[in-house]
Enzyme design. Structure first.
Site, short mmCIF file in Angstrom:
data_model
loop_
_atom_site.label_atom_id
_atom_site.label_comp_id
_atom_site.label_asym_id
_atom_site.label_seq_id
_atom_site.Cartn_x
_atom_site.Cartn_y
_atom_site.Cartn_z
N ARG A 24 0.83 -1.21 0.00
CA ARG A 24 0.00 0.00 0.00
C ARG A 24 0.86 1.26 0.00
O ARG A 24 0.51 2.27 -0.59
CB ARG A 24 -0.96 -0.04 1.20
CG ARG A 24 -2.11 -1.06 0.98
CD ARG A 24 -2.75 -1.45 2.31
NE ARG A 24 -3.94 -2.28 2.15
CZ ARG A 24 -3.94 -3.59 1.88
NH1 ARG A 24 -2.81 -4.26 1.68
NH2 ARG A 24 -5.10 -4.26 1.78
N GLY A 91 -1.37 -11.55 -5.41
CA GLY A 91 -2.81 -11.26 -5.46
C GLY A 91 -3.10 -9.84 -5.02
O GLY A 91 -3.99 -9.17 -5.56
N ARG A 119 -6.18 -17.42 -9.79
CA ARG A 119 -6.85 -16.72 -8.69
C ARG A 119 -8.11 -16.02 -9.21
O ARG A 119 -8.08 -15.38 -10.26
CB ARG A 119 -5.92 -15.69 -8.04
CG ARG A 119 -4.54 -16.21 -7.64
CD ARG A 119 -4.48 -16.90 -6.31
NE ARG A 119 -4.93 -16.15 -5.18
CZ ARG A 119 -4.17 -15.39 -4.39
NH1 ARG A 119 -2.89 -15.23 -4.67
NH2 ARG A 119 -4.68 -14.80 -3.33
N SER A 164 -12.90 -9.67 2.37
CA SER A 164 -11.60 -9.63 1.71
C SER A 164 -11.10 -8.20 1.64
O SER A 164 -11.75 -7.33 1.04
CB SER A 164 -11.72 -10.20 0.29
OG SER A 164 -10.64 -9.74 -0.51
N ASP A 312 -4.08 -15.76 6.74
CA ASP A 312 -2.80 -16.21 6.18
C ASP A 312 -2.01 -17.09 7.16
O ASP A 312 -1.05 -17.75 6.78
CB ASP A 312 -1.94 -15.02 5.76
CG ASP A 312 -2.53 -14.29 4.57
OD1 ASP A 312 -3.38 -14.88 3.87
OD2 ASP A 312 -2.13 -13.13 4.33
N LYS A 339 -6.17 -19.14 -2.24
CA LYS A 339 -4.94 -18.40 -1.97
C LYS A 339 -3.87 -18.83 -2.98
O LYS A 339 -4.20 -19.39 -4.02
CB LYS A 339 -4.50 -18.63 -0.52
CG LYS A 339 -5.49 -18.07 0.50
CD LYS A 339 -5.59 -16.56 0.42
CE LYS A 339 -6.57 -15.98 1.40
NZ LYS A 339 -6.78 -14.55 1.20
N ARG A 385 3.79 -19.70 2.13
CA ARG A 385 3.35 -19.99 3.50
C ARG A 385 3.37 -21.50 3.78
O ARG A 385 3.56 -21.94 4.91
CB ARG A 385 1.98 -19.37 3.77
CG ARG A 385 1.99 -17.87 3.52
CD ARG A 385 1.07 -17.08 4.39
NE ARG A 385 1.06 -15.68 3.97
CZ ARG A 385 1.96 -14.76 4.33
NH1 ARG A 385 2.97 -15.10 5.14
NH2 ARG A 385 1.89 -13.52 3.90
C1 S3P Z 1 -4.26 -9.06 1.85
C2 S3P Z 1 -5.49 -9.55 2.16
C3 S3P Z 1 -5.77 -10.99 2.32
C4 S3P Z 1 -4.51 -11.80 2.55
C5 S3P Z 1 -3.42 -11.40 1.59
C6 S3P Z 1 -3.08 -9.92 1.74
C7 S3P Z 1 -4.11 -7.59 1.67
O1 S3P Z 1 -6.40 -11.47 1.17
O2 S3P Z 1 -4.77 -13.18 2.42
O3 S3P Z 1 -2.25 -12.16 1.83
O4 S3P Z 1 -2.97 -7.09 1.68
O5 S3P Z 1 -5.13 -6.92 1.51
P1 S3P Z 1 -8.00 -11.34 0.97
O6 S3P Z 1 -8.31 -9.92 1.12
O7 S3P Z 1 -8.32 -11.82 -0.38
O8 S3P Z 1 -8.57 -12.20 2.04
#
Ligand code: S3P
Length: 425
Positions: A24, A91, A119, A164, A312, A339, A385
């Site tokens: 971010r 992701g 994904r 999420s 996670d 995931k 992980r």
């Molecule tokens: C994340 C949110 C989670 C997490 C990922 C990082 C993020 O995923 O599993 O490793 O940085 O917003 P989801 O929002 O799809 O649950």
């Protein structure tokens, strides 16, 4: 890489920066005016993918160790990339960046590795389409590669079917560019780093229960960001300390944001000796040291609102449960299937190979604690992980455990094996 039984883990570990916050910091810095200065940035492969994408859109980003300078160009300052944006295995990069790209004045294509190409992206495509975005999955399967045609967007009220933070953040970022307010309501609270950080960059963002509301922005302003250690990386040492005989480990400077601290609650529920010290707040995020000691653990049920707070960490918590007396039931965690790998199937397959008594369910796992594992050959499926979880399993098993694809830890924790060596020597 091979692992064998160890005991007496003693020491202090400072884990690398939080992955979610590092991503971010680059994204928000890039679309802000002026300089964003990031300390303790995670230089794992996923966050480097985010940097690479923004560099391809004309943003200068200087990386010196874990210190990063992002020379932001403002909300409308990104330029059309000349190549495909490569999100690698990430992701978070894919979903968050798509929210920004949907509103730009140019077109682009996003692609990643074979895991990213599986994904699900429908979860972001649908709300973005409702906002007026034009996004196409080039393989026609709602996965990457995605072709994005930048458009003017309108504000929406979105009821997300999944808890999420990636979905929520994607929509909030698109909302910065919309013609009116945008809100996202979640079934459970997911991590709130986007809300906290966007507000510090000057966005008008409010939260009310499980709803976040963002107003269109004219400008965001570069910030100084101190990234806390990643609790999702701390979990390996938490579990190692609790299950390895004669151990006591302190993990320093861990982010303890209440939307991320589910492992503390569940470890305590399981009778784990876990304590927090030096708690303080840094840049709006709670931080502290975690100390764990070898414990006599008991099984528990992990379900409901705690799930997004440790999503996670669940593979590693499943390993912990193998060392608890009685049964542990993990429910409401169907998100594990989508995931970096299908983490229910991969955990059940690999723990079973090591002699654990574990069943997969539709939304989690049931683990019958036995406290006995034997070495096996583990296919990590190149899921970071999974690789780290089975390194910790390997030092608590008879014989040799061989983890295939062990190098994938570089996604989130490049110095993982050095820290493991330090603790076990
Ligand atoms: C994340 C949110 C989670 C997490 C990922 C990082 C993020 O995923 O599993 O490793 O940085 O917003 P989801 O929002 O799809 O649950």
């Amino acid at each position: 890489m091979e692992f064998s039984r160890k005991k007496g883990l003693h020491g202090e570990i400072t884990i690398p920066g939080d992955k979610s916050i590092s991503h971010r910091s680059i994204m928000f810095g890039a679309i802000s005016n002026g300089l964003t200065e990031v300390s303790n940035f995670l230089t794992g492969a996923d966050c480097l993918s985010t940097i690479d994408c923004f560099r391809k859109m004309g943003i200068t980003i200087d990386v010196t160790g874990s210190h990063v300078l992002v020379h932001g160009k403002g909300l409308r300052g990104l330029t059309a990339p000349k190549e495909i944006l490569d999100v690698g295995n990430s992701g978070t990069t894919t979903r968050l960046i798509t929210g920004i790209l949907a509103a730009q004045h140019f077109d682009c294509t996003l692609d990643g590795d074979s895991s990213i190409r599986k994904r699900p992206m429908r979860r972001i495509i649908s709300p973005l389409e409702e906002m007026g975005a034009s996004i196409q999955s080039l393989s026609g399967n709602d996965c990457a590669p995605l072709s994005i045609h930048g458009q003017a967007l309108k504000g929406i009220q979105y009821n997300s079917p999944v808890a999420s933070a990636q979905v929520k953040s994607c929509i909030l970022l698109a909302g910065l560019y919309a013609d009116g307010k945008t809100s996202v309501t979640e079934p459970e609270h997911s991590r709130n780093h986007t809300e906290l950080m966007l507000r510090s960059f000057g966005a008008e963002l409010t939260t009310n229960g499980k709803t976040a509301v963002i107003s269109p922005a004219n400008e965001l302003y570069g910030q100084k960001i101190q990234v806390p250690g990643d609790i999702s990386s701390a979990v390996y040492w938490v579990v190692a300390g609790l299950i390895t005989p004669d151990s006591e480990i302190t993990i320093r400077n861990v982010g303890l944001n209440p939307t991320r601290d589910g492992i503390i609650e569940v470890c305590r529920q399981m009778n784990g000796q876990i304590s927090i010290s030096n708690e303080h707040t840094e840049g709006g995020e709670k931080v502290g040291n975690i100390t764990v000691k070898t414990s006599d653990l008991k099984g528990t049920t992990i379900e409901g609102s705690v799930i997004p707070r440790l999503i996670d960490e669940l593979p590693t918590m499943a390993l912990l449960a193998c060392f608890a007396e009685g049964d542990t039931v993990i429910k409401d965690a169907q998100e594990l299937k989508v995931k970096e790998s299908d983490r229910i199937a991969v955990m059940v397959e690999n723990l079973t190979k090591m002699g654990a008594d574990v069943e997969g369910t539709d939304d989690g796992m049931i683990i019958h604690g036995t406290s006995k594992l034997k070495g096996a050959v583990i296919d990590s499926k190149l899921d970071h992980r999974i690789a780290m979880t089975f390194a910790i399993a390997g030092i608590n098993a008879d014989g040799i455990t061989k983890v295939e694809g062990a190098e994938c830890v570089n996604i989130s924790y490049p110095s993982f094996y050095e820290d493991l060596d330090m603790l076990t020597k």
